[in-house]
Enzyme design. Structure first.
Site, PDB file in Angstrom:
ATOM      1  N   TYR A 185     -43.598  31.663 -39.917  1.00 18.13           N
ATOM      2  CA  TYR A 185     -43.848  30.383 -40.610  1.00 18.13           C
ATOM      3  C   TYR A 185     -45.351  30.194 -40.863  1.00 18.13           C
ATOM      4  O   TYR A 185     -45.770  29.899 -41.984  1.00 18.13           O
ATOM      5  CB  TYR A 185     -43.292  29.227 -39.777  1.00 18.13           C
ATOM      6  CG  TYR A 185     -43.350  27.876 -40.464  1.00 18.13           C
ATOM      7  CD1 TYR A 185     -42.226  27.329 -41.076  1.00 18.13           C
ATOM      8  CD2 TYR A 185     -44.527  27.133 -40.502  1.00 18.13           C
ATOM      9  CE1 TYR A 185     -42.266  26.087 -41.699  1.00 18.13           C
ATOM     10  CE2 TYR A 185     -44.580  25.893 -41.124  1.00 18.13           C
ATOM     11  CZ  TYR A 185     -43.449  25.380 -41.717  1.00 18.13           C
ATOM     12  OH  TYR A 185     -43.505  24.157 -42.342  1.00 18.13           O
ATOM     13  N   GLY A 224     -32.290  24.615 -37.026  1.00 17.59           N
ATOM     14  CA  GLY A 224     -32.867  24.264 -38.326  1.00 17.59           C
ATOM     15  C   GLY A 224     -32.375  22.924 -38.853  1.00 17.59           C
ATOM     16  O   GLY A 224     -32.448  22.650 -40.043  1.00 17.59           O
ATOM     17  N   HIS A 269     -40.001  25.209 -47.876  1.00 16.49           N
ATOM     18  CA  HIS A 269     -41.359  25.789 -47.855  1.00 16.49           C
ATOM     19  C   HIS A 269     -42.186  25.294 -49.039  1.00 16.49           C
ATOM     20  O   HIS A 269     -42.974  26.040 -49.612  1.00 16.49           O
ATOM     21  CB  HIS A 269     -41.304  27.323 -47.777  1.00 16.49           C
ATOM     22  CG  HIS A 269     -40.858  27.781 -46.419  1.00 16.49           C
ATOM     23  ND1 HIS A 269     -41.726  27.927 -45.369  1.00 16.49           N
ATOM     24  CD2 HIS A 269     -39.621  28.058 -45.941  1.00 16.49           C
ATOM     25  CE1 HIS A 269     -41.049  28.303 -44.290  1.00 16.49           C
ATOM     26  NE2 HIS A 269     -39.761  28.387 -44.605  1.00 16.49           N
ATOM     27  N   SER A 306     -33.538  20.012 -37.501  1.00 19.98           N
ATOM     28  CA  SER A 306     -34.580  19.051 -37.085  1.00 19.98           C
ATOM     29  C   SER A 306     -34.278  18.315 -35.794  1.00 19.98           C
ATOM     30  O   SER A 306     -34.549  17.120 -35.676  1.00 19.98           O
ATOM     31  CB  SER A 306     -34.858  18.035 -38.198  1.00 19.98           C
ATOM     32  OG  SER A 306     -35.516  18.667 -39.233  1.00 19.98           O
ATOM     33  N   SER A 307     -33.740  19.039 -34.814  1.00 17.15           N
ATOM     34  CA  SER A 307     -33.525  18.402 -33.512  1.00 17.15           C
ATOM     35  C   SER A 307     -34.853  17.934 -32.925  1.00 17.15           C
ATOM     36  O   SER A 307     -34.914  16.893 -32.268  1.00 17.15           O
ATOM     37  CB  SER A 307     -32.822  19.357 -32.553  1.00 17.15           C
ATOM     38  OG  SER A 307     -33.589  20.539 -32.402  1.00 17.15           O
ATOM     39  N   ARG A 324     -31.346  16.300 -39.854  1.00 20.87           N
ATOM     40  CA  ARG A 324     -31.353  16.346 -41.325  1.00 20.87           C
ATOM     41  C   ARG A 324     -30.950  17.746 -41.781  1.00 20.87           C
ATOM     42  O   ARG A 324     -31.129  18.725 -41.072  1.00 20.87           O
ATOM     43  CB  ARG A 324     -32.722  15.978 -41.902  1.00 20.87           C
ATOM     44  CG  ARG A 324     -33.858  16.976 -41.628  1.00 20.87           C
ATOM     45  CD  ARG A 324     -34.101  17.950 -42.779  1.00 20.87           C
ATOM     46  NE  ARG A 324     -35.032  19.004 -42.447  1.00 20.87           N
ATOM     47  CZ  ARG A 324     -34.692  20.187 -41.964  1.00 20.87           C
ATOM     48  NH1 ARG A 324     -33.434  20.483 -41.715  1.00 20.87           N
ATOM     49  NH2 ARG A 324     -35.614  21.097 -41.715  1.00 20.87           N
ATOM     50  N   ASP A 379     -39.373  16.809 -42.400  1.00 19.25           N
ATOM     51  CA  ASP A 379     -38.353  16.440 -41.416  1.00 19.25           C
ATOM     52  C   ASP A 379     -38.575  15.017 -40.907  1.00 19.25           C
ATOM     53  O   ASP A 379     -37.658  14.191 -40.882  1.00 19.25           O
ATOM     54  CB  ASP A 379     -38.363  17.428 -40.236  1.00 19.25           C
ATOM     55  CG  ASP A 379     -38.247  18.871 -40.693  1.00 19.25           C
ATOM     56  OD1 ASP A 379     -37.863  19.087 -41.858  1.00 19.25           O
ATOM     57  OD2 ASP A 379     -38.545  19.773 -39.897  1.00 19.25           O
TER      58      ASP A 379
HETATM   59  C1  GLA Z   1     -39.416  23.333 -41.099  1.00 14.27           C
HETATM   60  C2  GLA Z   1     -40.658  22.434 -41.138  1.00 14.27           C
HETATM   61  C3  GLA Z   1     -40.707  21.635 -42.421  1.00 14.27           C
HETATM   62  C4  GLA Z   1     -40.527  22.520 -43.644  1.00 14.27           C
HETATM   63  C5  GLA Z   1     -39.333  23.462 -43.469  1.00 14.27           C
HETATM   64  C6  GLA Z   1     -39.230  24.446 -44.615  1.00 14.27           C
HETATM   65  O1  GLA Z   1     -38.265  22.539 -41.040  1.00 14.27           O
HETATM   66  O2  GLA Z   1     -40.666  21.558 -40.027  1.00 14.27           O
HETATM   67  O3  GLA Z   1     -41.913  20.912 -42.481  1.00 14.27           O
HETATM   68  O4  GLA Z   1     -41.714  23.240 -43.930  1.00 14.27           O
HETATM   69  O5  GLA Z   1     -39.385  24.162 -42.252  1.00 14.27           O
HETATM   70  O6  GLA Z   1     -38.933  23.782 -45.785  1.00 14.27           O
END
Ligand code: GLA
Length: 328
Positions: free
Chosen positions: A192, A100, A15, A102-103, A8, A144
């Site tokens: 984070y 970043g 955040h 979402s793998s 995605r 994600d």
């Molecule tokens: C990562 C986390 C999500 C989200 C983003 C920031 O992808 O897995 O849950 O917090 O950072 O938006």
């Protein structure tokens, strides 16, 4: 047995998920595929991109010391799904790892659908959020997994992370989204978790950020916590404004909101990098570009740019695709 799960890209709303806010990601045409056979014993997985064979006995609890280390995700998923059968399968992916996109959520959902097909997408997303947290030790939000579990072809996924309501919003076909890779990163060992803690701190002063206003933020004495809260509150509003601008074809307004989102993530939330700031700034100066921003957790990863069709940019043009599923 074959399952697929897309990556995605988050178009706007970063955040905000872990304080019950708004996000607007879309699942993209890059996938993790899990292909093999259902078995009556263990979960045995190999991967085209990762070393070793992962073996998880049925009924096993989460093993944080699992080797090879990518097996921690498999162990976390299996310990939560509690499957009635095993699987012997091979994984392949076209989603870059640690970028970043979402793998890891795609991996979790590709494995999950190999182990069960009797759970609703929202329940599965909640379980897979827990799996991510178990495997990484990072208190990540629901965006994600819920996007990848519920996405629809041609649509962006507006998620209310408080109610978990999902609204599918058409992505116009007369704009393009281009993703540019900047740097590898993991959220483990990043700030984070500090950001999650700072938001909790803000909420202990002014209550849930989802329902707070900029006037409330004035009551936060600590300058850092004040900025973090200001980002979340303004970002939630930008998500709504962005979806409306997109729906009404007001692309310059939508692009402007992406730039403002980046500014806020960089200055108020401090999750960008100098390199990302520079790339976003130069992309925004290119004719045909409406807007650009970092996407996802930050500290590296990718930037996403919205532009007029045919604008020449480095990176991958991404298309909105449907959710993770079992395909045979
Ligand atoms: C990562 C986390 C999500 C989200 C983003 C920031 O992808 O897995 O849950 O917090 O950072 O938006």
């Amino acid at each position: 047995m074959k399952t697929i799960a897309p990556g995605r890209v988050n178009l706007i709303g970063d955040h905000t998920d872990y304080t019950g806010g708004l996000v607007f990601p879309m699942a993209i045409d890059r996938w993790t595929v899990c292909e093999g056979a259902i078995t009556q014993d263990a979960i045995t997985l190999t991967s085209a991109d990762q070393e070793g064979t992962v073996n998880v006995p049925l009924g096993a609890t989460f093993d944080s010391a699992m080797q090879p280390s990518w097996g921690r995700y498999v162990s976390a998923v299996a310990s939560l799904i509690k499957p009635h059968h095993g699987v012997a399968a091979h994984l392949t992916t076209t989603i870059p790892v640690g970028a970043g996109l979402s793998s890891s959520a795609a991996l979790e959902l590709a494995i999950a659908y190999a182990l069960t097909d009797s759970i609703t997408p929202t329940e599965l997303a909640l379980l897979m959020q827990q799996a991510e947290q178990l495997a990484t030790g990072v208190p990540t939000g629901i965006m994600d997994q819920l996007c990848i579990a519920t996405a629809r072809e041609g649509m962006g996924t507006l998620i209310d992370c408080e109610s978990l309501a999902v609204t599918h919003i058409p992505i116009p076909t007369d704009v393009e989204f281009v993703v540019q890779f900047i740097a590898h990163r993991t959220l483990e060992g990043s700030e984070y978790s500090d950001r999650v803690r700072e938001c909790t701190e803000a909420e202990s002063v002014i209550g849930p950020l989802r329902h707070a206003s900029l006037n409330d933020v004035a009551h936060i004495g600590d300058e850092t916590v004040h900025r973090r809260a200001r980002h979340v509150i303004t970002e939630n509003q930008r998500v709504l404004d962005f979806t409306q601008a997109l729906a009404s074809g007001n692309y310059s307004e939508a692009g402007q909101l992406m730039r403002e989102s980046h500014e806020s993530l960089s200055h108020d939330f401090a999750v960008s990098t100098q390199q990302m700031d520079n790339v976003v700034e130069s992309l925004c100066a290119i004719p045909g570009v409406y807007g650009s921003r970092m996407t996802g957790g930050g500290f590296g990863g990718c930037v996403v740019t919205m532009c007029a069709p045919g604008t020449e940019l480095d990176g991958w043009r991404v298309q909105p695709v449907g959710a993770a599923r079992r395909v045979d």
